[in-house]
Design a protein around this motif. Sequence first.
Motif, mmCIF file in Angstrom:
data_model
loop_
_atom_site.group_PDB
_atom_site.id
_atom_site.type_symbol
_atom_site.label_atom_id
_atom_site.label_comp_id
_atom_site.label_asym_id
_atom_site.label_seq_id
_atom_site.Cartn_x
_atom_site.Cartn_y
_atom_site.Cartn_z
ATOM 1 N N GLY A 31 -4.489 7.710 0.279
ATOM 2 C CA GLY A 31 -4.082 6.499 0.975
ATOM 3 C C GLY A 31 -2.784 6.660 1.736
ATOM 4 N N PRO A 32 -2.460 5.636 2.527
ATOM 5 C CA PRO A 32 -1.224 5.685 3.317
ATOM 6 C C PRO A 32 0.016 5.586 2.442
ATOM 7 C CG PRO A 32 -2.389 3.606 3.673
ATOM 8 C CD PRO A 32 -3.261 4.457 2.813
ATOM 9 N N SER A 33 1.147 5.932 3.019
ATOM 10 C CA SER A 33 2.380 6.008 2.233
ATOM 11 C C SER A 33 2.850 4.645 1.742
ATOM 12 C CB SER A 33 3.487 6.658 3.052
ATOM 13 O OG SER A 33 3.752 5.880 4.201
ATOM 14 N N TRP A 34 2.496 3.563 2.433
ATOM 15 C CA TRP A 34 2.974 2.262 1.979
ATOM 16 C C TRP A 34 2.280 1.818 0.694
ATOM 17 C CZ3 TRP A 34 -0.580 -1.685 1.813
ATOM 18 C CH2 TRP A 34 -1.728 -1.533 2.577
ATOM 19 N N PHE A 35 1.197 2.511 0.287
ATOM 20 C CA PHE A 35 0.583 2.234 -1.011
ATOM 21 C C PHE A 35 1.545 2.551 -2.148
ATOM 22 C CE2 PHE A 35 -4.249 2.777 -0.073
ATOM 23 C CZ PHE A 35 -4.224 1.614 0.670
ATOM 24 N N GLY A 36 2.447 3.480 -1.913
ATOM 25 C CA GLY A 36 3.347 3.937 -2.966
ATOM 26 C C GLY A 36 4.638 3.159 -3.064
ATOM 27 N N LEU A 37 4.731 2.022 -2.384
ATOM 28 C CA LEU A 37 5.950 1.229 -2.458
ATOM 29 C C LEU A 37 6.222 0.826 -3.897
ATOM 30 C CD1 LEU A 37 5.546 -1.172 0.594
ATOM 31 C CD2 LEU A 37 7.007 0.834 0.414
ATOM 32 N N SER A 38 7.428 1.044 -4.325
ATOM 33 C CA SER A 38 7.762 0.689 -5.703
ATOM 34 C C SER A 38 8.544 -0.620 -5.704
ATOM 35 C CB SER A 38 8.581 1.798 -6.362
ATOM 36 O OG SER A 38 9.785 1.990 -5.656
ATOM 37 N N LEU A 39 8.076 -1.531 -6.502
ATOM 38 C CA LEU A 39 8.733 -2.824 -6.644
ATOM 39 C C LEU A 39 9.749 -2.745 -7.771
ATOM 40 C CD1 LEU A 39 5.535 -5.048 -6.376
ATOM 41 C CD2 LEU A 39 7.239 -4.643 -4.607
ATOM 42 N N PRO A 40 10.771 -3.605 -7.740
ATOM 43 C CA PRO A 40 11.753 -3.598 -8.827
ATOM 44 C C PRO A 40 11.097 -3.900 -10.173
ATOM 45 C CG PRO A 40 12.476 -4.998 -7.013
ATOM 46 C CD PRO A 40 11.078 -4.571 -6.706
ATOM 47 N N VAL A 41 11.581 -3.250 -11.210
ATOM 48 C CA VAL A 41 11.007 -3.401 -12.547
ATOM 49 C C VAL A 41 11.103 -4.848 -13.018
ATOM 50 C CG1 VAL A 41 11.257 -2.699 -14.963
ATOM 51 C CG2 VAL A 41 11.434 -1.005 -13.152
ATOM 52 N N LYS A 42 12.160 -5.536 -12.670
ATOM 53 C CA LYS A 42 12.319 -6.935 -13.082
ATOM 54 C C LYS A 42 11.200 -7.789 -12.486
ATOM 55 C CE LYS A 42 15.314 -9.540 -15.294
ATOM 56 N NZ LYS A 42 15.584 -9.359 -16.697
ATOM 57 N N LEU A 43 10.880 -7.571 -11.211
ATOM 58 C CA LEU A 43 9.798 -8.314 -10.570
ATOM 59 C C LEU A 43 8.455 -7.974 -11.214
ATOM 60 C CD1 LEU A 43 8.766 -10.173 -8.292
ATOM 61 C CD2 LEU A 43 8.587 -8.125 -6.877
ATOM 62 N N LEU A 44 8.244 -6.704 -11.502
ATOM 63 C CA LEU A 44 7.007 -6.289 -12.163
ATOM 64 C C LEU A 44 6.881 -6.937 -13.538
ATOM 65 C CD1 LEU A 44 6.967 -2.487 -11.262
ATOM 66 C CD2 LEU A 44 5.669 -4.322 -10.175
ATOM 67 N N SER A 45 8.000 -7.080 -14.229
ATOM 68 C CA SER A 45 7.984 -7.721 -15.552
ATOM 69 C C SER A 45 7.522 -9.160 -15.450
ATOM 70 C CB SER A 45 9.378 -7.683 -16.177
ATOM 71 O OG SER A 45 9.845 -6.373 -16.308
ATOM 72 N N TYR A 46 8.009 -9.870 -14.450
ATOM 73 C CA TYR A 46 7.595 -11.259 -14.273
ATOM 74 C C TYR A 46 6.116 -11.355 -13.919
ATOM 75 C CZ TYR A 46 12.346 -13.040 -14.624
ATOM 76 O OH TYR A 46 13.583 -13.381 -15.085
ATOM 77 N N VAL A 47 5.631 -10.445 -13.099
ATOM 78 C CA VAL A 47 4.208 -10.445 -12.745
ATOM 79 C C VAL A 47 3.358 -10.185 -13.992
ATOM 80 C CG1 VAL A 47 2.413 -9.290 -11.395
ATOM 81 C CG2 VAL A 47 4.621 -9.791 -10.350
ATOM 82 N N VAL A 48 3.814 -9.294 -14.866
ATOM 83 C CA VAL A 48 3.085 -9.009 -16.109
ATOM 84 C C VAL A 48 3.042 -10.257 -16.990
ATOM 85 C CG1 VAL A 48 3.233 -7.748 -18.294
ATOM 86 C CG2 VAL A 48 3.428 -6.527 -16.145
ATOM 87 N N VAL A 49 4.172 -10.957 -17.113
ATOM 88 C CA VAL A 49 4.209 -12.159 -17.947
ATOM 89 C C VAL A 49 3.278 -13.229 -17.386
ATOM 90 C CG1 VAL A 49 5.669 -14.067 -18.747
ATOM 91 C CG2 VAL A 49 6.520 -11.722 -18.835
ATOM 92 N N ILE A 50 3.350 -13.468 -16.087
ATOM 93 C CA ILE A 50 2.515 -14.502 -15.468
ATOM 94 C C ILE A 50 1.035 -14.116 -15.533
ATOM 95 C CG2 ILE A 50 1.978 -15.641 -13.276
ATOM 96 C CD1 ILE A 50 5.035 -15.421 -12.672
ATOM 97 N N GLY A 51 0.730 -12.858 -15.230
ATOM 98 C CA GLY A 51 -0.653 -12.394 -15.299
ATOM 99 C C GLY A 51 -1.207 -12.441 -16.713
ATOM 100 N N GLY A 52 -0.398 -12.049 -17.685
ATOM 101 C CA GLY A 52 -0.825 -12.105 -19.084
ATOM 102 C C GLY A 52 -1.055 -13.530 -19.550
ATOM 103 N N TYR A 54 -1.853 -16.080 -17.625
ATOM 104 C CA TYR A 54 -3.060 -16.550 -16.944
ATOM 105 C C TYR A 54 -4.308 -16.014 -17.646
ATOM 106 C CZ TYR A 54 -6.221 -17.729 -13.119
ATOM 107 O OH TYR A 54 -7.245 -18.230 -12.374
ATOM 108 N N LEU A 55 -4.248 -14.775 -18.110
ATOM 109 C CA LEU A 55 -5.372 -14.204 -18.847
ATOM 110 C C LEU A 55 -5.560 -14.904 -20.194
ATOM 111 C CD1 LEU A 55 -7.632 -12.139 -18.963
ATOM 112 C CD2 LEU A 55 -5.982 -10.453 -19.799
ATOM 113 N N ILE A 56 -4.472 -15.335 -20.830
ATOM 114 C CA ILE A 56 -4.581 -16.090 -22.079
ATOM 115 C C ILE A 56 -5.314 -17.404 -21.831
ATOM 116 C CG2 ILE A 56 -3.253 -17.427 -23.782
ATOM 117 C CD1 ILE A 56 -1.229 -15.154 -23.824
ATOM 118 N N ILE A 57 -4.968 -18.079 -20.748
ATOM 119 C CA ILE A 57 -5.639 -19.339 -20.410
ATOM 120 C C ILE A 57 -7.130 -19.092 -20.190
ATOM 121 C CG2 ILE A 57 -5.825 -21.144 -18.645
ATOM 122 C CD1 ILE A 57 -2.761 -20.853 -18.311
#
Length: 120
Positions: A31-52, A54-57
């Motif tokens: 894939g193209p190089s922009w696929f490898g963009l790394s997001l800040p770990v803090k933002l990823l943590s929030y996405v994990v909490v929200i996604g988790g 939502y999966l509980i619901i």
Amino acid sequence: MMEAKDWISGLVGVVILALGLLPLLNARGVGPSWFGLSLPVKLLSYVVVIGGFYLIINSFIEITNSNIVGWLSFFVAAVITVLGVLQVLGKISWISGMVFNIIFIIIGLFLMIATFAMEM
């Protein structure tokens, strides 16, 4: 009959799966190089909490429909949500970008399964 909540769950699952899968594929040279963009770990943590959460619901909906997949989804979502909350609170710091990508893939797959399991 499939409802809007089912399709929204599937769409959110595809987006979260892509957030995890595309960087892993890019690390392998796919894939193209922009696929490898790394997001800040803090933002990823929030996405994990929200996604988790939502999966509980979605898991509760699966369980109320007497679907055994709901219990597996619930336990996976609970573990993932707890890991995300602990990461956000700063209690653990060993979760790296690659681990987040794997967690995103797991959440995405279970949300896509929930799309159909909520109606069984």
